[in-house]
Design a protein around this motif. Structure first.
Motif, PDB file in Angstrom:
ATOM      1  N   ILE A  52       0.836  -1.206   0.000  1.00  0.00           N
ATOM      2  CA  ILE A  52       0.000   0.000   0.000  1.00  0.00           C
ATOM      3  C   ILE A  52       0.868   1.253   0.000  1.00  0.00           C
ATOM      4  CG2 ILE A  52      -1.611   1.357   1.391  1.00  0.00           C
ATOM      5  CD1 ILE A  52      -2.873  -1.314   2.265  1.00  0.00           C
ATOM      6  N   SER A  56       1.286   3.960  -3.035  1.00  0.00           N
ATOM      7  CA  SER A  56       0.980   5.361  -2.719  1.00  0.00           C
ATOM      8  C   SER A  56       2.129   6.279  -3.125  1.00  0.00           C
ATOM      9  CB  SER A  56       0.698   5.509  -1.224  1.00  0.00           C
ATOM     10  OG  SER A  56      -0.438   4.752  -0.852  1.00  0.00           O
ATOM     11  N   GLU A  61      -0.124  12.084  -3.736  1.00  0.00           N
ATOM     12  CA  GLU A  61      -0.482  12.021  -2.321  1.00  0.00           C
ATOM     13  C   GLU A  61      -1.810  12.723  -2.071  1.00  0.00           C
ATOM     14  OE1 GLU A  61       1.298  13.319   2.044  1.00  0.00           O
ATOM     15  OE2 GLU A  61       2.589  13.350   0.274  1.00  0.00           O
ATOM     16  N   THR A  62      -2.726  12.016  -1.425  1.00  0.00           N
ATOM     17  CA  THR A  62      -4.031  12.573  -1.069  1.00  0.00           C
ATOM     18  C   THR A  62      -4.362  12.181   0.366  1.00  0.00           C
ATOM     19  OG1 THR A  62      -5.272  10.619  -1.807  1.00  0.00           O
ATOM     20  CG2 THR A  62      -4.810  12.312  -3.468  1.00  0.00           C
ATOM     21  N   PHE A  65      -4.865   8.476   1.608  1.00  0.00           N
ATOM     22  CA  PHE A  65      -3.755   7.609   2.014  1.00  0.00           C
ATOM     23  C   PHE A  65      -3.982   7.038   3.414  1.00  0.00           C
ATOM     24  CE2 PHE A  65       0.235   7.299   4.415  1.00  0.00           C
ATOM     25  CZ  PHE A  65       0.868   6.297   3.700  1.00  0.00           C
ATOM     26  N   LYS A  68      -6.199   4.173   3.310  1.00  0.00           N
ATOM     27  CA  LYS A  68      -5.560   3.004   2.700  1.00  0.00           C
ATOM     28  C   LYS A  68      -4.670   2.260   3.688  1.00  0.00           C
ATOM     29  CE  LYS A  68      -3.861   5.204  -0.896  1.00  0.00           C
ATOM     30  NZ  LYS A  68      -3.121   5.440  -2.163  1.00  0.00           N
TER      31      LYS A  68
END
Length: 201
Positions: A52, A56, A61-62, A65, A68
């Protein structure tokens, strides 16, 4: 008892043998089967979160994340664990078909530990991410290489487990893939036939 086992550092031998001597890994599993069952699931758990994080890093990048690496990690870990259990059950079936004694529990442990090389995907890809040198290409390349390494670990472990040749061990290891592939192929063929029949009917 658990704390004493952790402090003894004997558990690190499982990971060391996974990388250096898969046959010795199986011998350790056979001697310590009940105690190393839960330990083996730390490997897919770690690999899930590493995958993960790696994916990522390759994307933008959001704030998603954080979902997740929490809920997503739990979901991926459960999915991978289920896949391992099903694969081990099918390998156990194939082993018995070849006349070997079945031992699904040991196969689950072996398959779990065989995933350990996948944990190296993050540092390998991160180097190319830093230099912005085709990180996605190397992610795919390293994934393929680490998957082959994992397969070799499992095959050697299966060979040691049953005292079987490499050929039979490969067949046992590939049986789940072949079975699922055959079923999916039949489903696709039937869907195509039904689709053609619907369109021409």
């Amino acid at each position: 008892m658990i704390l004493s086992e952790i402090r003894s550092m004997r558990w690190t031998d499982f990971f060391l043998h996974t990388l250096l001597d898969p046959r010795a890994l199986y011998r350790m599993i056979s001697r310590n089967e009940p105690r190393c069952f839960l330990l083996s699931f730390t490997v897919p758990a770690a690999v899930a979160v590493i995958d993960i994080i790696t994916l990522s890093l390759l994307g933008r990048e959001t704030s998603f994340f954080y979902y997740k690496v929490t809920y997503g990690w739990i979901l991926v870990f459960l999915a991978v664990s289920l896949k391992i259990i099903i694969a081990a059950a099918l390998m156990d079936t194939a082993s018995q078909f070849f006349g070997f004694k079945g031992n699904m529990r040991e196969l689950i442990i072996l398959v779990n530990f065989s995933l350990f090389p996948d944990a190296f995907i993050l540092p390998l890809v991160y180097i190319f991410k830093i230099f912005r040198f085709a990180p996605i290409f190397f992610f795919i390349l390293f994934n393929m290489g680490l998957s082959v390494w994992s397969a070799l670990i499992a095959v050697q472990g299966i060979s040691e487990m049953h005292g079987a040749g490499i050929g039979k061990s490969v067949m046992i290891y590939l049986f789940p893939v072949l079975l699922v592939g055959t079923i999916l192929s039949l489903i696709v063929i039937l869907l195509v036939i039904c689709g053609v029949g619907y369109l021409t009917g």
